[in-house]
Write an enzyme that holds these catalytic residues in place. Structure first.
Site, mmCIF file in Angstrom:
data_model
loop_
_atom_site.group_PDB
_atom_site.id
_atom_site.type_symbol
_atom_site.label_atom_id
_atom_site.label_comp_id
_atom_site.label_asym_id
_atom_site.label_seq_id
_atom_site.Cartn_x
_atom_site.Cartn_y
_atom_site.Cartn_z
ATOM 1 N N GLN A 51 181.858 67.302 -46.332
ATOM 2 C CA GLN A 51 182.916 68.161 -46.876
ATOM 3 C C GLN A 51 184.291 67.842 -46.296
ATOM 4 O OE1 GLN A 51 180.579 72.003 -46.154
ATOM 5 N NE2 GLN A 51 181.646 72.410 -48.063
ATOM 6 N N CYS A 106 180.675 77.800 -52.192
ATOM 7 C CA CYS A 106 180.853 76.561 -51.432
ATOM 8 C C CYS A 106 182.343 76.230 -51.353
ATOM 9 C CB CYS A 106 180.102 75.430 -52.116
ATOM 10 S SG CYS A 106 180.214 73.877 -51.218
ATOM 11 N N GLU A 149 173.589 73.774 -45.938
ATOM 12 C CA GLU A 149 174.234 72.691 -45.171
ATOM 13 C C GLU A 149 173.411 71.403 -45.225
ATOM 14 O OE1 GLU A 149 177.173 73.212 -44.396
ATOM 15 O OE2 GLU A 149 177.037 75.357 -44.677
HETATM 16 NI NI NI Z 1 178.790 74.072 -49.487
#
Ligand code: NI
Length: 178
Positions: A51, A106, A149
């Site tokens: 991310q 998210c 995750e």
């Molecule tokens: Ni996420």
């Protein structure tokens, strides 16, 4: 500490399998601290390395234990405990047959939330931030965060698994996971 930039879909790295972490040096410690900071700032209860545009099998998780059900915290109730985990090169070695439905969002997919079925508990083998083997047995809310995750480390997003996805109403509390 430095805040790292969180990337969004359709950045391709979010769809790739991340590589195992092999070096447990000072740079890694700084990166982990930065990830905690970035996650708190977002805010979220977890953050996976892809991310922030790093294809590494690394994620952080942090939340207050009573956060998920704190509506009826009364006077005299125990202080919420801070739970903190670093997940490196994880492998889910056991999981409950029982599945539970819950709402997720998210940080890499802003503006939508969805209902996702997850294992009620899982047992995870992995490494801590210093490269030592660790095992976590987590359940409920923690198990949900872990599964979200760990999915990120394999290029899987909650929208792949959600049975229903919608834009949260303004008054509807957004439940961003990470
Ligand atoms: Ni996420």
């Amino acid at each position: 500490m430095t805040l790292r930039q969180i990337i969004h879909l359709p950045e391709p790295i979010l769809r790739k399998k991340a590589k195992p972490v092999t070096e447990f040096n000072k740079e890694l410690q700084t990166l982990i601290d930065d990830m905690f900071e970035t996650m708190r700032e977002a805010p979220g209860v977890g953050l996976a390395a892809p991310q922030i545009n790093l294809p590494m099998q690394l994620a952080v998780v942090e939340y207050l234990e009573n956060e998920a059900e704190d509506e009826d915290l009364e006077e005299g109730a125990p202080e919420p405990k801070k739970k903190q985990y670093v997940i490196i090169n994880p492998e889910i070695v056991k999981k409950s047959e029982e599945m539970v439905m819950g709402i997720e969002g998210c940080l890499s997919i802003p503006g939508v939330i969805g209902e996702v079925e997850r294992h009620e508990w899982i047992q995870v083998k992995g490494l801590n931030r210093h490269g030592k083997p660790v095992k976590h047995k987590v359940e409920g809310w923690t198990a949900r965060i872990f599964q979200h995750e760990i999915d990120h480390l394999f290029g899987v997003l909650f929208t792949d698994k959600a049975v229903r996805i919608w834009k949260p109403e303004e008054e509807e509390e957004e439940t961003p996971l990470d």
